[in-house]
Design a protein around this motif. Structure first.
Motif, PDB file in Angstrom:
ATOM      1  N   TYR A 141       0.085   0.472 -17.258  1.00  0.00           N
ATOM      2  CA  TYR A 141       0.941   1.650 -17.387  1.00  0.00           C
ATOM      3  C   TYR A 141       0.326   2.766 -16.545  1.00  0.00           C
ATOM      4  O   TYR A 141      -0.888   2.948 -16.543  1.00  0.00           O
ATOM      5  N   GLN A 142       1.161   3.514 -15.828  1.00  0.00           N
ATOM      6  CA  GLN A 142       0.652   4.535 -14.915  1.00  0.00           C
ATOM      7  C   GLN A 142       1.256   5.905 -15.209  1.00  0.00           C
ATOM      8  O   GLN A 142       2.330   6.009 -15.806  1.00  0.00           O
ATOM      9  N   PRO A 143       0.574   6.973 -14.760  1.00  0.00           N
ATOM     10  CA  PRO A 143       1.111   8.327 -14.961  1.00  0.00           C
ATOM     11  C   PRO A 143       2.239   8.654 -13.996  1.00  0.00           C
ATOM     12  O   PRO A 143       2.354   8.044 -12.921  1.00  0.00           O
ATOM     13  N   LEU A 144       3.055   9.627 -14.382  1.00  0.00           N
ATOM     14  CA  LEU A 144       4.084  10.155 -13.485  1.00  0.00           C
ATOM     15  C   LEU A 144       3.467  11.098 -12.462  1.00  0.00           C
ATOM     16  O   LEU A 144       3.833  11.070 -11.282  1.00  0.00           O
ATOM     17  N   GLY A 145       2.544  11.943 -12.900  1.00  0.00           N
ATOM     18  CA  GLY A 145       1.919  12.876 -11.974  1.00  0.00           C
ATOM     19  C   GLY A 145       1.366  14.079 -12.696  1.00  0.00           C
ATOM     20  O   GLY A 145       1.066  14.023 -13.898  1.00  0.00           O
ATOM     21  N   ASP A 146       1.246  15.179 -11.978  1.00  0.00           N
ATOM     22  CA  ASP A 146       0.671  16.414 -12.518  1.00  0.00           C
ATOM     23  C   ASP A 146       1.461  17.611 -12.039  1.00  0.00           C
ATOM     24  O   ASP A 146       1.874  17.689 -10.868  1.00  0.00           O
ATOM     25  N   LEU A 147       1.622  18.564 -12.942  1.00  0.00           N
ATOM     26  CA  LEU A 147       2.219  19.857 -12.622  1.00  0.00           C
ATOM     27  C   LEU A 147       1.110  20.897 -12.676  1.00  0.00           C
ATOM     28  O   LEU A 147       0.436  21.037 -13.696  1.00  0.00           O
ATOM     29  N   PHE A 148       0.909  21.592 -11.570  1.00  0.00           N
ATOM     30  CA  PHE A 148      -0.127  22.627 -11.486  1.00  0.00           C
ATOM     31  C   PHE A 148       0.543  24.003 -11.368  1.00  0.00           C
ATOM     32  O   PHE A 148       1.447  24.195 -10.552  1.00  0.00           O
ATOM     33  N   ILE A 149       0.084  24.936 -12.175  1.00  0.00           N
ATOM     34  CA  ILE A 149       0.591  26.305 -12.147  1.00  0.00           C
ATOM     35  C   ILE A 149      -0.607  27.228 -11.955  1.00  0.00           C
ATOM     36  O   ILE A 149      -1.480  27.311 -12.830  1.00  0.00           O
ATOM     37  N   GLU A 150      -0.670  27.915 -10.821  1.00  0.00           N
ATOM     38  CA  GLU A 150      -1.817  28.767 -10.485  1.00  0.00           C
ATOM     39  C   GLU A 150      -1.350  30.211 -10.349  1.00  0.00           C
ATOM     40  O   GLU A 150      -0.402  30.500  -9.604  1.00  0.00           O
ATOM     41  N   GLN A 151      -1.997  31.103 -11.078  1.00  0.00           N
ATOM     42  CA  GLN A 151      -1.642  32.521 -10.983  1.00  0.00           C
ATOM     43  C   GLN A 151      -2.135  33.111  -9.662  1.00  0.00           C
ATOM     44  O   GLN A 151      -3.270  32.858  -9.235  1.00  0.00           O
ATOM     45  N   LEU A 152      -1.278  33.894  -9.033  1.00  0.00           N
ATOM     46  CA  LEU A 152      -1.695  34.625  -7.847  1.00  0.00           C
ATOM     47  C   LEU A 152      -2.615  35.759  -8.299  1.00  0.00           C
ATOM     48  O   LEU A 152      -2.255  36.561  -9.162  1.00  0.00           O
TER      49      LEU A 152
END
Length: 845
Positions: A141-152
């Motif tokens: 079983y594998q992951p879908l991915g990653d969501l990264f949220i970085e503040q400016l």
């Protein structure tokens, strides 16, 4: 979004302060005062992604899970950099193929002959060559991915204050809250089952202060781009790089994910690399959908359509539908073990660590864990979806431990041990769907590899429904189908649904039984128990035995667990036949006669003359590892109902078995130095070491009525078996799901046909209540206790069945304020008739 601005302060207050709701006095919430660990520079080259059995101590095991049954997200709660790790349940490596070994059916008789002849090495060598499926491994079983949220953050100021993050089990939302540069930020994540999306909502107390960069990416086999028709939408598209081993053609799973950003007044831009930037927003909502071609041919279209349907709904409606849907399941059971406990006393990690360093009882943690197991099952096992795997639906690596697959020699079953009693029967259904599929594929395996009727499953499987043996000769364990059938009959016992029994459960149970009827072989003359029917070949999972000449083996015939599984399955088939028969209309009469004939010839469970315990093997062999972590030969005690107070000799022997295995061998380093099979941790001095082992042992002690022993191992599990986020220390979630079953059976048991109230209440939980537990026979039960005795209770009858009630203190039973006519059976069991829909009040005296 105005409703959320008004609603969220109220929700926050409800989460931070004790609830005034009389049904559950304490909010159920995992909270932390710091983010989950994230490296300064994120890299998929880190050890936690590259090493299969790297069990990290920080990071992912501190993150908080949300899920809608099909999609999962792990929320790290970062401040200036947030990572939300994503999963979709059907993203598996591998592909559908026939893995059966065509040489097995002709080699099996010779393997069996060698086994009976005592030539175990030869039998094992031949089995390795002929009885294993092809290929020898499954893909993960594998992951879908990653969501990264970085503040400016052009000023470079990284200091922050007033940090809190929490997962509300009462609302199924993960919240991150902090102050930075005088502004208070809030990030909320929930996974909507009705909308089939993950939602991330970001706000700030000061206008125009949401300024972030957003990336959506995957370690391999995928690319991210901006939508050609919607500049506010990111598209993740990919296909697992897997080729058909015969044709060389691509066969890997195709997948798609769509991310939509919505803000009432900010600016959104996306560059050619797929980096999204949001500036000067009061608030920001991110919607994430995903799909694969596992069930439908066009994942891109399905993902896009799902996303658009979610975005088209007013957020107020989407949020409320999420709450209504989730609470329709979660709110069925309320539990209080700690009227004086303070949920805000310590963060989750510190609260768990306190158990390891101080002699302190923390019943709130136990209640939290009980509801957490229910929460995870709702989040990872919904009607129409796949069942929860070894890690539920939450996995961050391409090659997770044990492939994050379905292990059918206890792990998968433990995920669902509490489903019925903890009032989540609907969440049990994905397991039944799995069994449906396995029966189709397992029928081919039974015929082609064993020359048998029916269907078979070995010790693990995947979403392509592998049913042939895997991983070497230890995989030649065809008992998975029998154990899975246990869950089918359990559902009937709790529900009384004869339509389910007739049309779904019984055909599957019969098919599993037909395989064993053909697979069982008589022991040849000259051997112990000659003439009795046994499985051959056989294992007692992962354990070994030592013969008189000092040789050690795992391969055998007629291991006790096998025989108990067969006997339970045959017994349940006979019970089902009786339930489905009508006067003058016998049901499955020829099959019933066949079962009765074979059951009379089955090798019985034996009591060891050497130890006085339940004998694990067909012969009374020596054990190379006295404290072996598996106690498979007590399957008849739990989860089955073959060893109970009504079988006193076996009941006493089961107690001796458990005591002896847990005592272990203090001199193991010397006396067990010649163990041919590596030890992965032995029990010693009566202690267990967390995980599924502690759950299994607790359940066995509970079936023996030993509340304090069960409680002791529950405490070992809390101390040694969990990461900070209540995930298993080895990533697996079976012990987390199973902990719910432990607490359920402390408060209510019904496996003997009796509604046994507070059968094994720990002394440490002197006062409390539970509402909404279910008992076999079609009963729903509320219990309130004080001074370790039943004070009041309610029994709701869903089927109008006869109720057999057992309590430790005298009680009066009322209906509509009037005493109910009671009779008494042996063992102080009270018996009374019920009406369908009737509510019966139980008053302790």
């Amino acid at each position: 979004m105005d409703f959320l601005k008004r609603l969220y302060p109220i929700l926050c207050l409800a989460l931070l302060l004790p609830s005034i709701c009389p049904a559950q006095k304490k909010p159920m919430r995992l909270w932390f005062d710091r983010p989950a660990y994230q490296p300064a520079v994120f890299s998929y080259g880190a050890p936690e992604f590259q090493r299969t059995f790297h069990f990290e101590k920080r990071g992912w095991v501190e993150a908080l899970p949300v899920g809608n049954g099909r999609m999962g997200a792990m929320v790290f709660g970062g401040v200036l950099r947030e990572r939300i790790q994503l999963n979709e349940e059907t993203i598996w490596d591998g592909y559908r193929r026939n893995s059966d070994n065509p040489g097995a059916v002709t080699a099996l008789p010779e393997v069996q002959r060698l086994m009976f002849a005592g030539k175990i090495d030869e039998a094992e060598q031949l089995a390795t060559k002929t009885l294993l499926g092809q290929p020898l491994r499954i893909e993960p079983y594998q992951p879908l991915g990653d969501l990264f949220i970085e503040q400016l953050n052009p000023s470079g100021d990284t200091t922050y204050q007033s940090y809190r993050r929490w997962l509300s089990l009462d609302s199924a939302v993960a919240v991150t809250h902090f102050t930075h540069q005088g502004k208070t930020y809030r990030r909320e994540v929930f996974a909507s089952h009705p909308a089939q999306v993950v939602v991330v909502w970001l706000t700030c107390t000061q206008p125009r202060s949401v300024n972030v960069r957003i990336r959506l990416q995957r370690e391999q086999d995928a690319t991210t781009s901006v939508s050609a028709t919607d500049p506010h939408r990111l598209l993740l598209r990919g296909r697992i790089a897997r080729l058909d081993e015969t044709t060389g053609q691509p066969v890997g799973m195709r997948f798609a994910s769509d991310l939509k950003a919505v803000t009432p007044n900010g600016q959104i831009s996306v560059d050619t690399t797929g980096l999204m930037t949001v500036t000067n927003a009061d608030e920001l909502t991110l919607y994430l959908a995903a799909a694969t071609d596992y069930r439908q041919p066009n994942p891109e279209k399905r993902s896009a359509e799902t996303l658009q349907k979610a975005v088209d709904q007013p957020i107020k409606v989407l949020w409320q539908n999420h709450l209504t849907d989730y609470r329709s399941l979660y709110d069925r059971v309320k539990l209080s073990l700690s009227p004086d406990a303070d949920p805000l006393e310590l963060p989750q990690d510190a609260r768990l660590n306190r158990l390891k360093t101080k002699l302190i009882d923390d019943p709130y943690l136990s209640a939290l864990l009980f509801q957490y197991g229910r929460y995870l099952l709702i989040a990872s096992s919904r009607r129409g979806d796949l069942p929860a795997n070894l890690q539920g639906i939450w996995n961050q690596t391409m090659r997770p431990p044990w492939s994050s697959d379905y292990h059918t020699n206890i792990n998968l079953q433990m995920n669902y041990m509490a489903a019925e009693a903890a009032n989540l029967a609907e969440c049990h259904e994905p397991l039944f769907d799995l069994i449906d599929s396995l029966a189709v594929h397992g029928r081919h395996t039974a015929r082609s590899m064993y020359g048998a009727r029916g269907w078979v499953v070995h010790h693990l499987t995947d979403v392509f429904w592998r049913t042939s043996p895997v991983d070497g000769v230890v995989g030649v364990w065809p008992m998975g189908s029998g154990w899975l059938a246990h869950h089918l009959y359990e559902h009937y016992q709790f529900s009384g649904d004869k339509e389910f029994l007739r049309k779904r459960a019984f055909p599957l149970m019969k098919g599993a039984a037909e395989f064993y009827l053909d697979f069982l072989k008589p022991i040849p003359a000259g051997l112990p128990m000659a003439g009795k029917l046994v499985t051959n070949p056989s294992h007692s999972p992962e354990n070994a035995f030592e013969k008189a000449d000092g040789t050690q083996y795992q391969f055998t015939h007629g291991a006790t667990m096998d025989m108990q599984i067969c006997r339970e399955l045959f017994t349940n088939c006979l019970r089902a036949i009786d339930e489905l028969s009508e006067p003058g209309k016998p049901f499955e009469a020829p099959f019933k006669r066949q079962l009765q004939t074979v059951m009379a010839q089955l090798a019985p469970v034996q009591i060891s003359r050497r130890t006085g315990g339940v004998q694990e093997w067909i012969e009374d062999y020596k054990e190379p590892e006295l404290g072996h972590r598996h106690i498979s030969h007590l399957y008849g005690l739990f989860p089955a109902d073959q060893i109970t107070v009504h079988t006193p000799a076996l009941y006493a022997a089961a107690r001796k078995t458990l005591e002896r295995r847990l005592t272990g061998n203090p001199n193991a380093k010397v006396e067990e130095a010649g163990n041919r099979y590596k030890s992965y941790g032995s029990y010693l001095n009566g202690e267990s070491f967390g995980g599924w082992q502690s759950v299994w042992i607790s359940m066995m002690w509970l079936r023996l009525g030993e509340a304090q022993e069960a409680y002791k191992h529950h405490q070992y599990h809390l101390k040694y078996g969990f990461s900070p986020n209540f995930f298993g220390a080895a990533y697996q979630l079976d012990g987390t799901f199973g902990s719910t079953a432990v607490l359920t059976e402390m408060l209510l048991q019904s496996h003997t046909g009796v509604v046994n109230v507070l059968p094994a209440l720990p002394q440490n939980w002197s006062a409390g209540f539970v509402t909404g537990l279910r008992a076999r026979g079609g009963f729903e039960v509320d219990i309130q206790w004080k001074d370790n005795k039943l004070k009041t209770g309610k029994i709701r009858s869903t089927n109008g069945a006869i109720c057999r009630l057992l309590t430790k203190n005298p009680v009066t039973v009322l209906k509509d304020g009037k005493p109910v006519k009671l009779s008494k059976e042996k063992g102080n069991v009270l018996v009374f008739a019920t009406q369908k829909g009737g509510v019966y009040t139980v008053l302790g005296r």
